[in-house]
Design a protein around this motif. Structure first.
Motif, PDB file in Angstrom:
ATOM      1  N   ILE A   1      -8.651  11.697   6.611  1.00 40.98           N
ATOM      2  CA  ILE A   1      -8.134  10.330   6.563  1.00 40.98           C
ATOM      3  C   ILE A   1      -7.735   9.931   7.971  1.00 40.98           C
ATOM      4  O   ILE A   1      -6.887  10.569   8.596  1.00 40.98           O
ATOM      5  N   LYS A   2      -8.370   8.881   8.467  1.00 39.88           N
ATOM      6  CA  LYS A   2      -8.084   8.422   9.824  1.00 39.88           C
ATOM      7  C   LYS A   2      -7.007   7.347   9.809  1.00 39.88           C
ATOM      8  O   LYS A   2      -6.883   6.581   8.858  1.00 39.88           O
ATOM      9  N   VAL A   3      -6.254   7.310  10.886  1.00 39.53           N
ATOM     10  CA  VAL A   3      -5.189   6.317  11.011  1.00 39.53           C
ATOM     11  C   VAL A   3      -5.562   5.316  12.087  1.00 39.53           C
ATOM     12  O   VAL A   3      -5.988   5.707  13.173  1.00 39.53           O
ATOM     13  N   GLU A   4      -5.416   4.053  11.764  1.00 42.05           N
ATOM     14  CA  GLU A   4      -5.697   3.004  12.752  1.00 42.05           C
ATOM     15  C   GLU A   4      -4.502   2.087  12.886  1.00 42.05           C
ATOM     16  O   GLU A   4      -3.862   1.731  11.899  1.00 42.05           O
ATOM     17  N   PHE A   5      -4.240   1.685  14.118  1.00 43.29           N
ATOM     18  CA  PHE A   5      -3.149   0.757  14.382  1.00 43.29           C
ATOM     19  C   PHE A   5      -3.723  -0.566  14.847  1.00 43.29           C
ATOM     20  O   PHE A   5      -4.522  -0.614  15.778  1.00 43.29           O
ATOM     21  N   LYS A   6      -3.300  -1.626  14.186  1.00 47.43           N
ATOM     22  CA  LYS A   6      -3.839  -2.943  14.538  1.00 47.43           C
ATOM     23  C   LYS A   6      -2.732  -3.959  14.738  1.00 47.43           C
ATOM     24  O   LYS A   6      -1.699  -3.914  14.079  1.00 47.43           O
ATOM     25  N   SER A   7      -2.999  -4.877  15.652  1.00 48.80           N
ATOM     26  CA  SER A   7      -2.052  -5.965  15.884  1.00 48.80           C
ATOM     27  C   SER A   7      -2.825  -7.153  16.404  1.00 48.80           C
ATOM     28  O   SER A   7      -3.981  -7.006  16.814  1.00 48.80           O
TER      29      SER A   7
ATOM     30  N   PHE B   1       0.821  -1.196   0.000  1.00 45.95           N
ATOM     31  CA  PHE B   1       0.000   0.000   0.000  1.00 45.95           C
ATOM     32  C   PHE B   1       0.862   1.255   0.000  1.00 45.95           C
ATOM     33  O   PHE B   1       1.836   1.350   0.731  1.00 45.95           O
TER      34      PHE B   1
ATOM     35  N   TRP C   1       6.080  12.678  11.506  1.00 49.39           N
ATOM     36  CA  TRP C   1       4.787  12.105  11.840  1.00 49.39           C
ATOM     37  C   TRP C   1       3.717  13.183  12.058  1.00 49.39           C
ATOM     38  O   TRP C   1       2.597  13.073  11.578  1.00 49.39           O
TER      39      TRP C   1
ATOM     40  N   LEU D   1       0.856   5.259   0.577  1.00 44.69           N
ATOM     41  CA  LEU D   1       0.095   6.358   1.161  1.00 44.69           C
ATOM     42  C   LEU D   1       0.056   7.573   0.246  1.00 44.69           C
ATOM     43  O   LEU D   1      -0.964   8.251   0.139  1.00 44.69           O
TER      44      LEU D   1
ATOM     45  N   LYS E   1       0.216  -3.043  12.647  1.00 49.82           N
ATOM     46  CA  LYS E   1      -0.061  -2.592  11.279  1.00 49.82           C
ATOM     47  C   LYS E   1      -0.769  -1.244  11.300  1.00 49.82           C
ATOM     48  O   LYS E   1      -1.503  -0.921  12.226  1.00 49.82           O
TER      49      LYS E   1
ATOM     50  N   GLU F   1      -3.342   1.320   9.317  1.00 47.73           N
ATOM     51  CA  GLU F   1      -4.386   1.404   8.285  1.00 47.73           C
ATOM     52  C   GLU F   1      -4.897   2.827   8.174  1.00 47.73           C
ATOM     53  O   GLU F   1      -5.073   3.521   9.168  1.00 47.73           O
TER      54      GLU F   1
ATOM     55  N   LEU G   1      -2.611  -8.450  19.135  1.00 44.31           N
ATOM     56  CA  LEU G   1      -2.993  -8.163  20.515  1.00 44.31           C
ATOM     57  C   LEU G   1      -4.222  -7.258  20.576  1.00 44.31           C
ATOM     58  O   LEU G   1      -5.059  -7.382  21.461  1.00 44.31           O
ATOM     59  N   THR G   2      -4.296  -6.353  19.661  1.00 41.39           N
ATOM     60  CA  THR G   2      -5.383  -5.375  19.647  1.00 41.39           C
ATOM     61  C   THR G   2      -6.726  -5.999  19.313  1.00 41.39           C
ATOM     62  O   THR G   2      -7.744  -5.680  19.920  1.00 41.39           O
TER      63      THR G   2
END
Lengths: 69, 69
Positions: free
Chosen positions: A59-65, A4, A47, A6, B60, B62, A67-68
Motif C-alpha cells: 500500500i503506497k502513501v501519497e501526499f497531495k495539496s 476514509f 508513523w 485506514l 491530504k 492517500e 500546491l503539489t
DNA sequence: CTTTTTTTACTGTTATAGCGGTAAAATTAA
DNA sequence: TTAATTTTACCGCTATAACAGTAAAAAAAG
C-alpha cells in the motif's frame, strides 16, 4: 466527505494476502498489538510502524495539496 | 524511485503558509519538537500528530494499492 | 456438532515519543 | 554592520506506545 478509514483497508489487504495478524506483524517487524491497533483505526501508532505494515501489504502513501498538484 | 521525503514538503508548505515551526505546532496542537522532527524526516513520530500537522497545512493523505485502483 | 485457528481484549513491564525550557547556531530584517 | 527572529540542538521529566504473555471470544476448518 472522506471519512476514509485506514484500518479496514489494512485488514482487507491482509486478508487478501492470506496473512494472519501475527504473520503480518512479524513480516513488518512490529508487535501483533500494533497490527491489531492499526486495523482498529487507532491513530496513536507510530508513523514508522504504520509504514512498515503498509509496505508489506504493497500500500503506497501519497501526499497531495493544492500546491503539489 | 520514489525516495520522496515528507519532511521537506511539510517545511515548504509551512513556509508558504507564512508560519514558524512554533506557530504550526500550536495550530496543530503538538509540541514544537514534533514539528521539528517531522521536517527532519523522523519517522518515529506518532501518526495522529503527523496527521494534525498535515491537516493545518491542507496536505491530504492517500493510500493506493493494486487492489484499490 | 467438535476442534483448530484466529481475533479480540486485558495485563505488567519497558522503551521512548512528546513535552517545555534553555541556549547556541543560523537566518532574516533593520 | 547590529538586532531580531527563527531554527536547530540538547536537556530532564512525564505520558504512553509497544511489547510479549495470557486468555477468552469469534471464526474457520474438520
Amino acid at each position: 466527505m472522506n471519512d476514509f478509514e485506514l484500518g479496514p483497508m489494512v485488514k482487507d489487504h491482509r486478508k487478501k494476502a492470506g496473512l494472519t495478524q501475527l504473520e503480518l506483524a512479524n513480516l513488518a517487524g512490529v508487535g501483533k498489538t500494533t497490527v491489531f491497533d492499526i486495523e482498529k483505526n487507532k491513530e496513536t501508532v507510530r508513523w514508522n510502524n504504520l509504514l512498515a505494515v503498509l509496505r508489506v501489504l504493497n500500500i503506497k502513501v501519497e501526499f497531495k495539496s493544492p500546491l503539489t498538484k
